[in-house]
Write a protein that holds these residues in place. Structure first.
Motif, PDB file in Angstrom:
ATOM      1  N   ALA A 170       0.831  -1.205   0.000  1.00 26.10           N
ATOM      2  CA  ALA A 170       0.000   0.000   0.000  1.00 26.10           C
ATOM      3  C   ALA A 170       0.867   1.257   0.000  1.00 26.10           C
ATOM      4  O   ALA A 170       0.526   2.260  -0.640  1.00 26.10           O
ATOM      5  N   ILE A 171       1.996   1.215   0.688  1.00 26.83           N
ATOM      6  CA  ILE A 171       2.928   2.349   0.652  1.00 26.83           C
ATOM      7  C   ILE A 171       3.471   2.523  -0.766  1.00 26.83           C
ATOM      8  O   ILE A 171       3.513   3.634  -1.303  1.00 26.83           O
ATOM      9  N   ALA A 172       3.893   1.402  -1.387  1.00 28.80           N
ATOM     10  CA  ALA A 172       4.413   1.473  -2.753  1.00 28.80           C
ATOM     11  C   ALA A 172       3.359   2.009  -3.716  1.00 28.80           C
ATOM     12  O   ALA A 172       3.673   2.783  -4.626  1.00 28.80           O
ATOM     13  N   ALA A 173       2.097   1.606  -3.513  1.00 28.92           N
ATOM     14  CA  ALA A 173       1.024   2.120  -4.364  1.00 28.92           C
ATOM     15  C   ALA A 173       0.880   3.626  -4.195  1.00 28.92           C
ATOM     16  O   ALA A 173       0.712   4.368  -5.176  1.00 28.92           O
ATOM     17  N   GLY A 174       0.963   4.101  -2.963  1.00 28.96           N
ATOM     18  CA  GLY A 174       0.877   5.541  -2.725  1.00 28.96           C
ATOM     19  C   GLY A 174       2.011   6.298  -3.389  1.00 28.96           C
ATOM     20  O   GLY A 174       1.795   7.348  -3.993  1.00 28.96           O
ATOM     21  N   LEU A 175       3.223   5.757  -3.298  1.00 27.54           N
ATOM     22  CA  LEU A 175       4.366   6.402  -3.950  1.00 27.54           C
ATOM     23  C   LEU A 175       4.190   6.419  -5.462  1.00 27.54           C
ATOM     24  O   LEU A 175       4.544   7.402  -6.127  1.00 27.54           O
ATOM     25  N   ALA A 176       3.635   5.334  -6.026  1.00 27.84           N
ATOM     26  CA  ALA A 176       3.403   5.263  -7.471  1.00 27.84           C
ATOM     27  C   ALA A 176       2.403   6.327  -7.919  1.00 27.84           C
ATOM     28  O   ALA A 176       2.462   6.811  -9.056  1.00 27.84           O
ATOM     29  N   LYS A 177       1.505   6.699  -7.031  1.00 27.45           N
ATOM     30  CA  LYS A 177       0.496   7.704  -7.351  1.00 27.45           C
ATOM     31  C   LYS A 177       0.966   9.127  -7.037  1.00 27.45           C
ATOM     32  O   LYS A 177       0.204  10.076  -7.157  1.00 27.45           O
ATOM     33  N   GLY A 178       2.215   9.248  -6.620  1.00 24.93           N
ATOM     34  CA  GLY A 178       2.784  10.566  -6.414  1.00 24.93           C
ATOM     35  C   GLY A 178       2.686  11.120  -5.018  1.00 24.93           C
ATOM     36  O   GLY A 178       3.018  12.290  -4.786  1.00 24.93           O
ATOM     37  N   LEU A 179       2.264  10.311  -4.046  1.00 20.08           N
ATOM     38  CA  LEU A 179       2.189  10.790  -2.674  1.00 20.08           C
ATOM     39  C   LEU A 179       3.590  10.959  -2.088  1.00 20.08           C
ATOM     40  O   LEU A 179       4.520  10.240  -2.447  1.00 20.08           O
ATOM     41  N   GLU A 180       3.714  11.902  -1.178  1.00 18.17           N
ATOM     42  CA  GLU A 180       4.945  12.029  -0.413  1.00 18.17           C
ATOM     43  C   GLU A 180       5.060  10.842   0.551  1.00 18.17           C
ATOM     44  O   GLU A 180       4.034  10.257   0.931  1.00 18.17           O
ATOM     45  N   PRO A 181       6.269  10.468   0.942  1.00 18.26           N
ATOM     46  CA  PRO A 181       6.451   9.262   1.761  1.00 18.26           C
ATOM     47  C   PRO A 181       5.582   9.205   3.015  1.00 18.26           C
ATOM     48  O   PRO A 181       4.944   8.176   3.285  1.00 18.26           O
TER      49      PRO A 181
END
Length: 266
Positions: free
Chosen positions: A218-229
């Motif tokens: 889920a973290i990797a998905a967020g990063l893929a969508k451009g979210l900050e860490p």
């Protein structure tokens, strides 16, 4: 969609029971609106009770999978799970470097929920020295953090100090998860400047198989969508909490968390 946008890669083992590993990762990616790709490192004969057998794939085919995915689709982010051996860790680290994958989440998988070892003892140093420095975020639970740091972690203050010391090993951020603690299941996030505590409530269930995989995916998905860490971690915390609350009562051991909880069916 531009090449690589919203494409995430999981580099991990296969769980024949479908609760963890690449199966859990791919379900999580799909649930969060990201196209999931995979490079399988090992095949396990596994269910909710035990891991009966493990077959590590040849290094050449692991690397070829990564090359094939990145060469055509591109990836916006990647995560690692079960890597099994120092040779696999070295090959994966070299591939990450060669393809310049910067949004990397490292879930330092060491032991299955049923107790089976998924990382050889001689691979700990390779994990610490080769892979951690490439990571944007690492997501160890308390026992994994203890192994990597060589000391016991008992209190919330210990978790804070562990997060600092893990980031000192090279990753840009660390989340020390509190699920293995007693009553206080707070996760601790540190990125070198901000210390953030992510409180949680322990769900009264044994069905937590795959929770670490789903959280890191889920973290990797967020990063893929451009979210900050930090935002990616915060949203992943909310997601895994719901996946545990709506876990599946199947099998005779630790049932799986449910990353598809948002999907309604007849």
């Amino acid at each position: 969609m531009p090449r690589g946008e919203r494409v995430a890669l999981t580099i991990a083992g296969s769980d024949s029971g479908g609760g963890a590993g690449i199966q859990a990762d791919l379900k999580t990616f799909a649930a969060l609106g990201v196209h999931g790709t995979s490079a399988i490192t090992a095949i396990t004969a596994q269910n909710t009770v035990t891991v009966d057998a493990i077959f590590e794939l040849p290094i050449a085919i692991i690397v070829a999978q990564i090359d094939a995915v990145v060469g055509d689709l591109g990836v916006a982010s990647a995560k690692t799970g079960m890597l099994a051996s120092s040779r696999i860790i070295e090959a994966v680290a070299s591939s990450i470097e060669a393809h310049r994958i910067e949004k990397l989440v490292v879930d330092p998988v060491m032991v299955a929920k049923g107790g089976a070892k998924l990382l050889r003892d001689d691979a700990i140093e390779a994990l610490r020295t080769r892979l951690l420095p490439l990571a944007a975020i690492i997501t160890p639970n308390i026992p994994e953090a203890e192994v990597m740091l060589g000391r016991r972690i008992r209190t919330i203050d210990d978790r804070r100090e562990a997060a600092r010391d893990l980031v000192a090993l090279g990753p840009r951020a660390a989340v020390v998860k509190g699920g293995h603690a007693g009553d206080d299941v707070t996760d601790v996030y540190w990125d070198g400047s901000a210390m953030v505590e992510l409180p949680g409530v322990r769900v009264p269930t044994l069905n937590t198989h795959g929770s670490g995989c789903v959280f890191s995916a889920a973290i990797a998905a967020g990063l893929a969508k451009g979210l900050e860490p930090l935002e990616a971690v915060q949203r992943a915390k909310e997601f895994i909490s719901a996946a545990i609350e709506q876990s599946l009562e199947i099998g005779h051991g630790h049932g799986p968390v449910n990353p598809m909880f948002g999907l309604t069916t007849e």
